[in-house]
Design a protein around this motif. Structure first.
Motif, PDB file in Angstrom:
ATOM      1  N   THR A 183      37.787  48.519  42.853  1.00 45.47           N
ATOM      2  CA  THR A 183      36.895  47.426  43.247  1.00 45.47           C
ATOM      3  C   THR A 183      37.459  46.104  42.746  1.00 45.47           C
ATOM      4  O   THR A 183      37.733  45.944  41.559  1.00 45.47           O
ATOM      5  CB  THR A 183      35.478  47.632  42.672  1.00 45.47           C
ATOM      6  OG1 THR A 183      34.960  48.885  43.147  1.00 45.47           O
ATOM      7  CG2 THR A 183      34.551  46.510  43.122  1.00 45.47           C
ATOM      8  N   ILE A 184      37.646  45.155  43.657  1.00 38.49           N
ATOM      9  CA  ILE A 184      38.119  43.811  43.314  1.00 38.49           C
ATOM     10  C   ILE A 184      36.906  42.916  43.159  1.00 38.49           C
ATOM     11  O   ILE A 184      36.167  42.667  44.121  1.00 38.49           O
ATOM     12  CB  ILE A 184      39.055  43.251  44.401  1.00 38.49           C
ATOM     13  CG1 ILE A 184      40.171  44.243  44.731  1.00 38.49           C
ATOM     14  CG2 ILE A 184      39.627  41.901  43.982  1.00 38.49           C
ATOM     15  CD1 ILE A 184      41.081  44.556  43.571  1.00 38.49           C
ATOM     16  N   ALA A 185      36.670  42.429  41.951  1.00 38.39           N
ATOM     17  CA  ALA A 185      35.462  41.646  41.677  1.00 38.39           C
ATOM     18  C   ALA A 185      35.739  40.171  41.424  1.00 38.39           C
ATOM     19  O   ALA A 185      34.843  39.336  41.581  1.00 38.39           O
ATOM     20  CB  ALA A 185      34.726  42.245  40.471  1.00 38.39           C
ATOM     21  N   SER A 186      36.954  39.823  41.027  1.00 38.36           N
ATOM     22  CA  SER A 186      37.254  38.439  40.658  1.00 38.36           C
ATOM     23  C   SER A 186      37.261  37.525  41.878  1.00 38.36           C
ATOM     24  O   SER A 186      37.898  37.818  42.896  1.00 38.36           O
ATOM     25  CB  SER A 186      38.609  38.362  39.958  1.00 38.36           C
ATOM     26  OG  SER A 186      38.986  37.016  39.752  1.00 38.36           O
ATOM     27  N   LYS A 187      36.579  36.395  41.770  1.00 44.46           N
ATOM     28  CA  LYS A 187      36.551  35.426  42.870  1.00 44.46           C
ATOM     29  C   LYS A 187      37.860  34.648  42.969  1.00 44.46           C
ATOM     30  O   LYS A 187      38.100  33.943  43.949  1.00 44.46           O
ATOM     31  CB  LYS A 187      35.381  34.463  42.680  1.00 44.46           C
ATOM     32  CG  LYS A 187      34.022  35.130  42.829  1.00 44.46           C
ATOM     33  CD  LYS A 187      32.888  34.132  42.727  1.00 44.46           C
ATOM     34  CE  LYS A 187      31.541  34.835  42.942  1.00 44.46           C
ATOM     35  NZ  LYS A 187      30.406  33.884  42.839  1.00 44.46           N
ATOM     36  N   LYS A 188      38.714  34.784  41.966  1.00 46.52           N
ATOM     37  CA  LYS A 188      40.003  34.089  41.995  1.00 46.52           C
ATOM     38  C   LYS A 188      41.066  34.883  42.757  1.00 46.52           C
ATOM     39  O   LYS A 188      42.173  34.397  42.958  1.00 46.52           O
ATOM     40  CB  LYS A 188      40.477  33.834  40.563  1.00 46.52           C
ATOM     41  CG  LYS A 188      39.589  32.861  39.796  1.00 46.52           C
ATOM     42  CD  LYS A 188      40.124  32.624  38.390  1.00 46.52           C
ATOM     43  CE  LYS A 188      39.234  31.637  37.642  1.00 46.52           C
ATOM     44  NZ  LYS A 188      39.733  31.410  36.258  1.00 46.52           N
ATOM     45  N   GLN A 215      34.994  38.984  51.476  1.00 49.61           N
ATOM     46  CA  GLN A 215      34.187  38.433  50.386  1.00 49.61           C
ATOM     47  C   GLN A 215      34.154  39.429  49.229  1.00 49.61           C
ATOM     48  O   GLN A 215      33.896  40.607  49.429  1.00 49.61           O
ATOM     49  CB  GLN A 215      32.749  38.149  50.871  1.00 49.61           C
ATOM     50  CG  GLN A 215      32.660  37.084  51.958  1.00 49.61           C
ATOM     51  CD  GLN A 215      33.059  35.708  51.454  1.00 49.61           C
ATOM     52  OE1 GLN A 215      32.709  35.311  50.346  1.00 49.61           O
ATOM     53  NE2 GLN A 215      33.805  34.976  52.271  1.00 49.61           N
ATOM     54  N   VAL A 216      34.445  38.939  48.018  1.00 45.01           N
ATOM     55  CA  VAL A 216      34.373  39.821  46.852  1.00 45.01           C
ATOM     56  C   VAL A 216      32.911  40.001  46.442  1.00 45.01           C
ATOM     57  O   VAL A 216      32.086  39.121  46.691  1.00 45.01           O
ATOM     58  CB  VAL A 216      35.208  39.242  45.684  1.00 45.01           C
ATOM     59  CG1 VAL A 216      36.680  39.265  46.027  1.00 45.01           C
ATOM     60  CG2 VAL A 216      34.766  37.840  45.311  1.00 45.01           C
ATOM     61  N   PRO A 217      32.559  41.127  45.806  1.00 44.46           N
ATOM     62  CA  PRO A 217      33.442  42.252  45.457  1.00 44.46           C
ATOM     63  C   PRO A 217      33.822  43.098  46.681  1.00 44.46           C
ATOM     64  O   PRO A 217      33.053  43.223  47.622  1.00 44.46           O
ATOM     65  CB  PRO A 217      32.599  43.057  44.463  1.00 44.46           C
ATOM     66  CG  PRO A 217      31.184  42.749  44.837  1.00 44.46           C
ATOM     67  CD  PRO A 217      31.183  41.329  45.322  1.00 44.46           C
ATOM     68  N   VAL A 218      35.043  43.646  46.612  1.00 43.95           N
ATOM     69  CA  VAL A 218      35.571  44.474  47.694  1.00 43.95           C
ATOM     70  C   VAL A 218      35.898  45.851  47.135  1.00 43.95           C
ATOM     71  O   VAL A 218      36.571  45.962  46.101  1.00 43.95           O
ATOM     72  CB  VAL A 218      36.840  43.847  48.298  1.00 43.95           C
ATOM     73  CG1 VAL A 218      37.422  44.758  49.378  1.00 43.95           C
ATOM     74  CG2 VAL A 218      36.554  42.477  48.870  1.00 43.95           C
ATOM     75  N   SER A 219      35.430  46.890  47.815  1.00 44.25           N
ATOM     76  CA  SER A 219      35.770  48.259  47.414  1.00 44.25           C
ATOM     77  C   SER A 219      36.913  48.760  48.281  1.00 44.25           C
ATOM     78  O   SER A 219      36.793  48.816  49.510  1.00 44.25           O
ATOM     79  CB  SER A 219      34.551  49.176  47.563  1.00 44.25           C
ATOM     80  OG  SER A 219      33.538  48.815  46.644  1.00 44.25           O
TER      81      SER A 219
END
Length: 449
Positions: free
Chosen positions: A266-271, A312-316
């Motif tokens: 899971t990608i959670a960082s908005k950066k 859009q994050v978060p992305v699974s």
């Protein structure tokens, strides 16, 4: 982007020459050499059997074709088409063949790794190196071509021998602190040799040219260890991909870890920018339809196109749980590559087969994740600029640069499934390889502002 027509190919054997002037490809027992600028056939050679491996000499004047099943290597000259050389290893067999850096010696590894035979094309002399170890990466040359390191196994112990390539004299011979040496790799500056153990033991060793142990690194003890290793082009960083789904970066001053990169599902960082490949069916105006439709229109009607969208994050991400009771589990960081300018590192976690991760080495953080529809087959950096090309076993080639992402469909009839690609030394073109065909992709050179 422009694409050439498809050429017949076998064994994924398509290689640009080091000087960038020729493209060699194989069709069963035939070797076809084309001029890169026109793609006209300039030489055609016929070998004694199906070709299993080809390699250009460093000066692009010769090309070797290895036929492992018959234990034969044939060498062809581009300058003198009538000249040729045949090396027959006979009953000793053949499992590997390569050029020396000077392009005038050929190193053949016999079956069961009994020895390496060094054949000279100039003097017809023969030298032997005993006890080469059967491992993933056991013979490596420094970038300047002066030295060769060979992994060896004798008396149930691992050794490394360093030879001077000009006369094949032994420079250093030393034992390594490994249980089962798996691979060796020179730093690009030729000053340090990295050696690592098999996946059962996490151990990486760094040796100087004279055989001194500079440092050893172990991240953890009991689980499966190192899966991939890559030097940065400047030799300042050494990236280690591990079975615990992390990449650890060592620095060249203290050989200590400066950071580690994780690969979560899971990608959670908005950066972090996540580019997701999406497919869409092309819309065709009914006014343009003619019956029967033209070939081009028919193929566009039934083909799908793909493009990238920013998620859009978060992305699974799609995570595949590895089968624990099978050999070579699909887990861990199996692919690593630094960009030519040292600024970026591309990685692939085998448990998340559809994603490529791009890390900013200057800031030591995750910059971009590319999520594809199909598993990543391979990726490679442009040798001239920070531009990453990747393929997924489809008829599309994908490119990422700091400016953005693009997905390009290879035109043509039939199913051209790209499983491998290789950049031209100029960065202006690529050769795209499928199981049965290849084509050249020409990129428009970006103007430097």
């Amino acid at each position: 982007m422009n694409f050439s027509e498809l050429f017949e190919l076998s064994g994924l054997l398509g290689r640009f020459s080091p000087d960038g002037k020729c493209l060699a490809s194989c069709v069963q027992h035939r070797l076809v050499v084309r001029d890169v600028s026109s793609l006209q056939v300039c030489q055609l050679y016929t070998c004694l059997d199906k070709i299993q491996y080809i390699e250009w000499s460093s000066d692009s004047l010769f090309i070797l074709c290895a036929m492992y099943k018959r234990g034969i290597v044939q060498v062809w000259s581009l300058e003198q088409p009538d000249w040729h050389c045949k090396i027959d290893e006979g009953s000793a067999g053949l499992v590997a063949s390569c050029w020396s850096p000077d392009g005038r010696h050929i190193l053949n590894t016999t079956e069961f790794h009994l020895r390496i035979t060094v054949w000279s094309l100039c003097t017809k002399s023969v030298s032997y190196i005993k006890y080469p170890k059967a491992c993933q990466q056991g013979v490596v040359f420094t970038k300047d071509g002066r030295y060769m390191a060979v992994a060896e196994r004798r008396d149930c112990k691992d050794f490394i021998s360093i030879f001077v390539c000009s006369n094949w004299q032994l420079l250093r011979h030393f034992d390594t602190e490994t249980q089962d040496l798996f691979g060796i790799e020179w730093a690009p500056n030729g000053c340090v040799l990295a050696a690592w153990d098999s996946c059962l033991e996490y151990k990486l060793l760094l040796y100087s040219l004279d055989g001194r142990l500079l440092s050893s690194y172990r991240a953890y003890e009991w689980p499966l260890g190192i899966k991939s290793v890559a030097w940065s082009p400047s030799s300042q960083f050494l990236a280690i991909g591990s079975f615990d789904e992390k990449v650890r970066i060592l620095n060249h001053v203290t050989w200590k870890k400066i950071t580690e990169f994780e690969h979560p599902a899971t990608i959670a960082s908005k950066k972090t920018i996540v580019y997701k490949e999406v497919e869409k069916s092309p819309s065709v105006e009914t006014e343009r339809l003619s019956f029967p439709p033209t070939k081009a229109l028919a193929s566009s009607l039934f083909s799908t196109q793909s493009k990238y969208e920013i998620s859009q994050v978060p992305v699974s991400l799609q995570y595949i749980k590895p089968v624990a009771d099978r050999a070579n589990p699909k887990v861990g960081v199996g692919m690593l590559a630094f960009s030519a300018d040292n600024c970026f590192l591309a990685t692939k976690n085998d448990s998340i087969p559809n994603a490529v991760w791009v890390w900013d080495i200057r800031r030591l953080k995750l910059l971009v994740v590319l999520e594809q529809l199909c598993p990543i087959q391979g990726f490679q950096w442009d040798p001239r600029q920070p531009r990453l090309a990747l393929c997924t076993g489809t008829s599309r080639v994908f490119l990422w640069s700091p400016a953005g992402c693009v997905a390009v469909q290879v035109p043509g009839e039939g199913d051209f499934q790209i499983v491998s690609l290789s950049w031209h030394s100029s960065g202006d073109s690529m050769v795209l390889l499928s199981k049965d065909n290849c084509c050249v992709c020409y990129l428009e050179r970006e103007e430097v502002k």
